[in-house]
Structures are given as structure tokens and as C-alpha cells.
Design an enzyme around this catalytic site. Structure first.
Site, PDB file in Angstrom:
ATOM      1  N   ASP A 122     -14.408   5.140  37.529  1.00  0.00           N
ATOM      2  CA  ASP A 122     -13.179   5.847  37.893  1.00  0.00           C
ATOM      3  C   ASP A 122     -13.376   6.359  39.311  1.00  0.00           C
ATOM      4  OD1 ASP A 122     -10.665   7.104  37.654  1.00  0.00           O
ATOM      5  OD2 ASP A 122     -11.629   8.982  37.062  1.00  0.00           O
ATOM      6  N   ASP A 169     -13.493  12.757  34.411  1.00  0.00           N
ATOM      7  CA  ASP A 169     -13.734  11.549  35.213  1.00  0.00           C
ATOM      8  C   ASP A 169     -14.655  10.581  34.474  1.00  0.00           C
ATOM      9  OD1 ASP A 169     -12.316  12.311  37.759  1.00  0.00           O
ATOM     10  OD2 ASP A 169     -13.740  13.961  37.621  1.00  0.00           O
ATOM     11  N   GLU A 223     -10.638   1.262  38.153  1.00  0.00           N
ATOM     12  CA  GLU A 223      -9.212   1.576  38.095  1.00  0.00           C
ATOM     13  C   GLU A 223      -8.540   1.237  39.414  1.00  0.00           C
ATOM     14  OE1 GLU A 223      -7.263   4.991  35.797  1.00  0.00           O
ATOM     15  OE2 GLU A 223      -7.358   5.725  37.859  1.00  0.00           O
TER      16      GLU A 223
END
Length: 170
Positions: free
Chosen positions: A7, A140, A67
Site C-alpha cells: 500500500d 496501512d 494499489e
């Protein structure tokens, strides 16, 4: 298959390692890479690269799902995260690990079954799918684990065999 979900961020980069073997999923580790506030962006990016390189060396992942960028109101933050993503993609490329990109909606669809799911629903499904007592922390890291789960479920789908292998297209 060892899947290292990432992430991206600048202050905090989440990571989550999921092992997928014939439909069995296991969380092998998760956490965050942090960079000190009030330091130059170049120093923070260097720290992200160095720490990610160390993680890849320790975990030996077969795939790294990352992502895709999601721009909302703060374009300045989005640009910094784009720099971080670039460093992450470069690090994976140099380690010869294929990178796959997923949008937040794709992650929610794969993990929850609904592309507009709320964060709480995603975290609960991460906990359930991995048979954990609680969702991974911080957020996260949990997001990175969700990315790894998304890839584990997408990579075995007959509808989506390829994913987007960024490493081979660069």
C-alpha cells in the site's frame, strides 16, 4: 505462492505477505515502512527503496500487488504517493518480481464481493479469510494484506489469469 502486497505512501508504506497454497491462505507477516517527517522527499524515497529491497530479500515473494493511485481532493499528496509508487515499481523490477496493480474497487470486490464496500467491511473480511483474532494493524498494513488477498483470489480466477504485469511492460 508468496504474495507481498504493498500500500504505497510517503510517510507510511504498508506491506503484507500472504502465502497462498491451493486455496489455503496464511498471513506470513505484515507491517509498515515509515519515513521521518520533515525530511526531504528524496531521503524518504531512498528509505522506502532500501526497506522494500530488504523485505523482498527476506520474503522472496512471487508477486507484488500494488494499489493504483486514487486521486481525491489533495493532489499534492497524490503526487508524493506517485513518487513512492515509482520507487516501489523500480525496486520490484530490479528484484525481478512481477508487479500487479489493482484499484481500490477491485480490492474491495475481490475481498468482500462488493466494489463499494466500506473499509470496516474489508478489514473484517481480511480477518475472516485469514482466520485472525483481529484485523492487522495499522490500517496501512491491513490495506496491504487486502491487496495480497485480492491478488491471491484474482490470480487463481479463470476470468483473470494475467493481471497487469507492470514489470514486463516497462
Amino acid at each position: 505462492m508468496r504474495i507481498l502486497g504493498i500500500d504505497p505512501g510517503v510517510a507510511t508504506v504498508g506491506f503484507g505477505l500472504v502465502e497462498s497454497n491451493r486455496g489455503q491462505l496464511k498471513l506470513a507477516g505484515c507491517g509498515v515502512i515509515t519515513t521521518p517527517a520533515h525530511t526531504p522527499l528524496s531521503s524518504r524515497l531512498d528509505q522506502i527503496y532500501t526497506d522494500l529491497e530488504e523485505l523482498i530479500g527476506a520474503y522472496h515473494p512471487d508477486a507484488i500487488p500494488v494499489e493504483e493511485l486514487f486521486f481525491s481532493k489533495n493532489i499534492t499528496t497524490g503526487i508524493a504517493v506517485a513518487h513512492s509508487r515509482g520507487v516501489i515499481l523500480l525496486c520490484a523490477r530490479r528484484a525481478s518480481v512481477p508487479v500487479y496493480e489493482y484499484t481500490p474497487m477491485q480490492v474491495k470486490q475481490a475481498v468482500v464481493g462488493y466494489g463499494l464496500a466500506e473499509k470496516k467491511q474489508v478489514m473484517d473480511m481480511v480477518r475472516r479469510l485469514l482466520n485472525l483474532p483481529a484485523a492487522p494493524r495499522p490500517d496501512d498494513a491491513a490495506d496491504a494484506v487486502a491487496l495480497a488477498l485480492c491478488h491471491a483470489r484474482s490470480a487463481t480466477s479463470l476470468l483473470n489469469r494475467g493481471g497487469t504485469d507492470v514489470c514486463s511492460t516497462i
